[in-house]
Write a protein that holds these residues in place. Structure first.
Motif, PDB file in Angstrom:
ATOM      1  N   SER A 272       0.825  -1.207   0.000  1.00 46.96           N
ATOM      2  CA  SER A 272       0.000   0.000   0.000  1.00 46.96           C
ATOM      3  C   SER A 272       0.861   1.260   0.000  1.00 46.96           C
ATOM      4  CB  SER A 272      -0.955   0.000   1.189  1.00 46.96           C
ATOM      5  OG  SER A 272      -0.239   0.070   2.399  1.00 46.96           O
ATOM      6  N   ALA A 273       2.040   1.224   0.614  1.00 42.28           N
ATOM      7  CA  ALA A 273       2.918   2.396   0.647  1.00 42.28           C
ATOM      8  C   ALA A 273       3.572   2.651  -0.699  1.00 42.28           C
ATOM      9  CB  ALA A 273       3.998   2.223   1.713  1.00 42.28           C
ATOM     10  N   ILE A 274       3.857   1.618  -1.446  1.00 39.14           N
ATOM     11  CA  ILE A 274       4.522   1.795  -2.741  1.00 39.14           C
ATOM     12  C   ILE A 274       3.606   2.503  -3.720  1.00 39.14           C
ATOM     13  CG2 ILE A 274       5.344   0.541  -4.774  1.00 39.14           C
ATOM     14  CD1 ILE A 274       6.588  -1.483  -2.873  1.00 39.14           C
ATOM     15  N   GLY A 275       2.355   2.168  -3.735  1.00 40.89           N
ATOM     16  CA  GLY A 275       1.438   2.776  -4.697  1.00 40.89           C
ATOM     17  C   GLY A 275       0.568   3.858  -4.097  1.00 40.89           C
ATOM     18  N   SER A 276       1.046   4.550  -3.050  1.00 41.68           N
ATOM     19  CA  SER A 276       0.181   5.494  -2.350  1.00 41.68           C
ATOM     20  C   SER A 276       0.295   6.938  -2.815  1.00 41.68           C
ATOM     21  CB  SER A 276       0.463   5.427  -0.846  1.00 41.68           C
ATOM     22  OG  SER A 276       1.758   5.912  -0.572  1.00 41.68           O
ATOM     23  N   ASN A 277       1.111   7.241  -3.812  1.00 45.22           N
ATOM     24  CA  ASN A 277       1.235   8.621  -4.282  1.00 45.22           C
ATOM     25  C   ASN A 277       0.452   8.768  -5.579  1.00 45.22           C
ATOM     26  OD1 ASN A 277       1.919  11.204  -4.879  1.00 45.22           O
ATOM     27  ND2 ASN A 277       4.137  10.887  -4.826  1.00 45.22           N
ATOM     28  N   PRO A 278      -0.739   9.373  -5.527  1.00 44.59           N
ATOM     29  CA  PRO A 278      -1.565   9.449  -6.735  1.00 44.59           C
ATOM     30  C   PRO A 278      -1.063  10.471  -7.754  1.00 44.59           C
ATOM     31  CG  PRO A 278      -2.642  10.581  -4.924  1.00 44.59           C
ATOM     32  CD  PRO A 278      -1.396   9.943  -4.378  1.00 44.59           C
ATOM     33  N   LYS A 279      -0.143  11.362  -7.365  1.00 49.16           N
ATOM     34  CA  LYS A 279       0.335  12.401  -8.279  1.00 49.16           C
ATOM     35  C   LYS A 279       1.372  11.891  -9.271  1.00 49.16           C
ATOM     36  CE  LYS A 279      -0.584  16.159  -5.124  1.00 49.16           C
ATOM     37  NZ  LYS A 279      -0.030  17.273  -4.353  1.00 49.16           N
TER      38      LYS A 279
ATOM     39  N   LYS B 165      22.170  -0.887  -5.025  1.00 50.69           N
ATOM     40  CA  LYS B 165      21.719  -0.208  -3.813  1.00 50.69           C
ATOM     41  C   LYS B 165      21.258  -1.238  -2.788  1.00 50.69           C
ATOM     42  CE  LYS B 165      20.264   3.938  -6.236  1.00 50.69           C
ATOM     43  NZ  LYS B 165      19.139   4.766  -6.644  1.00 50.69           N
ATOM     44  N   SER B 166      21.277  -0.816  -1.546  1.00 50.41           N
ATOM     45  CA  SER B 166      20.858  -1.688  -0.457  1.00 50.41           C
ATOM     46  C   SER B 166      19.343  -1.635  -0.297  1.00 50.41           C
ATOM     47  CB  SER B 166      21.541  -1.234   0.837  1.00 50.41           C
ATOM     48  OG  SER B 166      20.959  -1.845   1.939  1.00 50.41           O
ATOM     49  N   ASN B 167      18.724  -2.779  -0.111  1.00 55.67           N
ATOM     50  CA  ASN B 167      17.290  -2.813   0.137  1.00 55.67           C
ATOM     51  C   ASN B 167      16.936  -2.120   1.446  1.00 55.67           C
ATOM     52  OD1 ASN B 167      16.130  -4.157  -2.111  1.00 55.67           O
ATOM     53  ND2 ASN B 167      17.047  -6.058  -1.393  1.00 55.67           N
ATOM     54  N   ALA B 168      17.809  -2.224   2.435  1.00 58.52           N
ATOM     55  CA  ALA B 168      17.559  -1.553   3.707  1.00 58.52           C
ATOM     56  C   ALA B 168      17.550  -0.039   3.517  1.00 58.52           C
ATOM     57  CB  ALA B 168      18.613  -1.959   4.730  1.00 58.52           C
ATOM     58  N   MET B 169      18.417   0.475   2.652  1.00 56.02           N
ATOM     59  CA  MET B 169      18.433   1.907   2.393  1.00 56.02           C
ATOM     60  C   MET B 169      17.150   2.346   1.687  1.00 56.02           C
ATOM     61  SD  MET B 169      20.746   4.238  -0.126  1.00 56.02           S
ATOM     62  CE  MET B 169      19.719   3.753  -1.482  1.00 56.02           C
ATOM     63  N   ILE B 170      16.721   1.590   0.713  1.00 63.47           N
ATOM     64  CA  ILE B 170      15.494   1.903  -0.021  1.00 63.47           C
ATOM     65  C   ILE B 170      14.301   1.866   0.934  1.00 63.47           C
ATOM     66  CG2 ILE B 170      13.969   1.190  -1.900  1.00 63.47           C
ATOM     67  CD1 ILE B 170      16.653   2.227  -2.902  1.00 63.47           C
ATOM     68  N   ALA B 171      14.261   0.875   1.816  1.00 62.91           N
ATOM     69  CA  ALA B 171      13.171   0.780   2.794  1.00 62.91           C
ATOM     70  C   ALA B 171      13.220   1.950   3.768  1.00 62.91           C
ATOM     71  CB  ALA B 171      13.265  -0.540   3.550  1.00 62.91           C
ATOM     72  N   GLY B 172      14.405   2.362   4.170  1.00 56.37           N
ATOM     73  CA  GLY B 172      14.552   3.503   5.062  1.00 56.37           C
ATOM     74  C   GLY B 172      14.068   4.799   4.428  1.00 56.37           C
ATOM     75  N   VAL B 173      14.391   4.993   3.155  1.00 56.02           N
ATOM     76  CA  VAL B 173      13.937   6.186   2.442  1.00 56.02           C
ATOM     77  C   VAL B 173      12.417   6.158   2.324  1.00 56.02           C
ATOM     78  CG1 VAL B 173      13.931   7.331   0.186  1.00 56.02           C
ATOM     79  CG2 VAL B 173      16.077   6.585   1.206  1.00 56.02           C
ATOM     80  N   LEU B 174      11.866   5.008   2.026  1.00 52.26           N
ATOM     81  CA  LEU B 174      10.411   4.883   1.921  1.00 52.26           C
ATOM     82  C   LEU B 174       9.742   5.139   3.270  1.00 52.26           C
ATOM     83  CD1 LEU B 174       8.193   4.185  -0.122  1.00 52.26           C
ATOM     84  CD2 LEU B 174       8.414   1.812   0.583  1.00 52.26           C
ATOM     85  N   GLU B 175      10.328   4.607   4.336  1.00 50.04           N
ATOM     86  CA  GLU B 175       9.756   4.739   5.684  1.00 50.04           C
ATOM     87  C   GLU B 175       9.844   6.178   6.202  1.00 50.04           C
ATOM     88  OE1 GLU B 175       8.238   3.212   9.449  1.00 50.04           O
ATOM     89  OE2 GLU B 175       8.301   2.296   7.482  1.00 50.04           O
ATOM     90  N   TYR B 176      11.004   6.806   6.053  1.00 51.05           N
ATOM     91  CA  TYR B 176      11.232   8.111   6.670  1.00 51.05           C
ATOM     92  C   TYR B 176      11.267   9.274   5.682  1.00 51.05           C
ATOM     93  CZ  TYR B 176      12.379   5.163  10.595  1.00 51.05           C
ATOM     94  OH  TYR B 176      12.313   4.230  11.595  1.00 51.05           O
ATOM     95  N   GLY B 177      11.319   8.988   4.392  1.00 46.35           N
ATOM     96  CA  GLY B 177      11.358  10.040   3.391  1.00 46.35           C
ATOM     97  C   GLY B 177      12.748  10.618   3.208  1.00 46.35           C
ATOM     98  N   LYS B 178      12.856  11.585   2.326  1.00 46.32           N
ATOM     99  CA  LYS B 178      14.094  12.321   2.088  1.00 46.32           C
ATOM    100  C   LYS B 178      13.703  13.672   1.504  1.00 46.32           C
ATOM    101  CE  LYS B 178      14.988  10.596  -2.556  1.00 46.32           C
ATOM    102  NZ  LYS B 178      15.935   9.994  -3.442  1.00 46.32           N
ATOM    103  N   HIS B 179      14.675  14.492   1.224  1.00 48.11           N
ATOM    104  CA  HIS B 179      14.379  15.809   0.659  1.00 48.11           C
ATOM    105  C   HIS B 179      13.638  15.626  -0.662  1.00 48.11           C
ATOM    106  CE1 HIS B 179      14.777  20.042  -0.102  1.00 48.11           C
ATOM    107  NE2 HIS B 179      15.237  19.778  -1.317  1.00 48.11           N
ATOM    108  N   GLY B 180      12.447  16.160  -0.728  1.00 48.12           N
ATOM    109  CA  GLY B 180      11.656  16.039  -1.949  1.00 48.12           C
ATOM    110  C   GLY B 180      10.809  14.782  -2.017  1.00 48.12           C
ATOM    111  N   GLN B 181      10.889  13.939  -1.021  1.00 47.87           N
ATOM    112  CA  GLN B 181      10.070  12.724  -1.012  1.00 47.87           C
ATOM    113  C   GLN B 181       9.457  12.571   0.373  1.00 47.87           C
ATOM    114  OE1 GLN B 181      11.990   9.160  -2.391  1.00 47.87           O
ATOM    115  NE2 GLN B 181      10.461   7.834  -1.457  1.00 47.87           N
TER     116      GLN B 181
END
Length: 143
Positions: free
Chosen positions: A48-55, A95-111
């Motif tokens: 649900s988090a992967i497809g949650s940005n409708p824009k 890239k590390s899957n843990a890094m990708i999951a961390g970015v998804l969980e906590y966001g980053k600049h512009g995300q």
């Protein structure tokens, strides 16, 4: 000083002694049952988090979801058994899957953050405990 004696049923004492002998077999089965419940909740939240940005159109390749899994129960140096729910580290793009999951969980600049781990942890706690209790009861009944 007063003394009290308590006699327990013989079959109960036998079950307790057999339970003590099989502890190293029972604990991993119980922990893995709980881990499966948590993994299912994390997987549902991740989807649900992967497809949650409708824009924006989703750029998901399914690699992160495919890397999610539960480790087998292992005993650490202190003698405690552990099961881990997480991501395998091999990723084709380097890239590390843990890094990708961390970015998804906590966001980053512009995300913006799209948490999926913390809500899964809190919402699956009671179900995990119940699954582990049920697995333990099955193991005790089989003695």
């Amino acid at each position: 000083m007063a003394k009290a004696f308590c006699k327990l049923p013989e079959d109960f004492l036998l079950k307790l002694s057999r339970l003590g002998d099989r502890t190293d077999e029972i604990i991993p089965k119980v922990l893995e049952a709980g881990g499966e419940v948590v993994e299912a909740k994390v997987r549902a939240n991740l989807q649900s988090a992967i497809g949650s940005n409708p824009k924006e159109k989703s750029r998901s390749t399914g690699t992160l979801a495919g890397a999610l899994g539960v480790s087998s129960a292992r005993q650490d140096k202190d003698g405690n058994f552990n099961v881990k729910v997480g991501f395998a580290e091999n990723r084709p793009d380097g890239k590390s899957n843990a890094m990708i999951a961390g970015v998804l969980e906590y966001g980053k600049h512009g995300q913006a953050p799209r948490p999926f781990l913390k809500p899964a942890k809190s919402s699956s706690k009671n179900d995990c405990i119940e699954a582990m209790k049920a697995a333990f009861d099955r193991e005790v009944e089989s003695i």
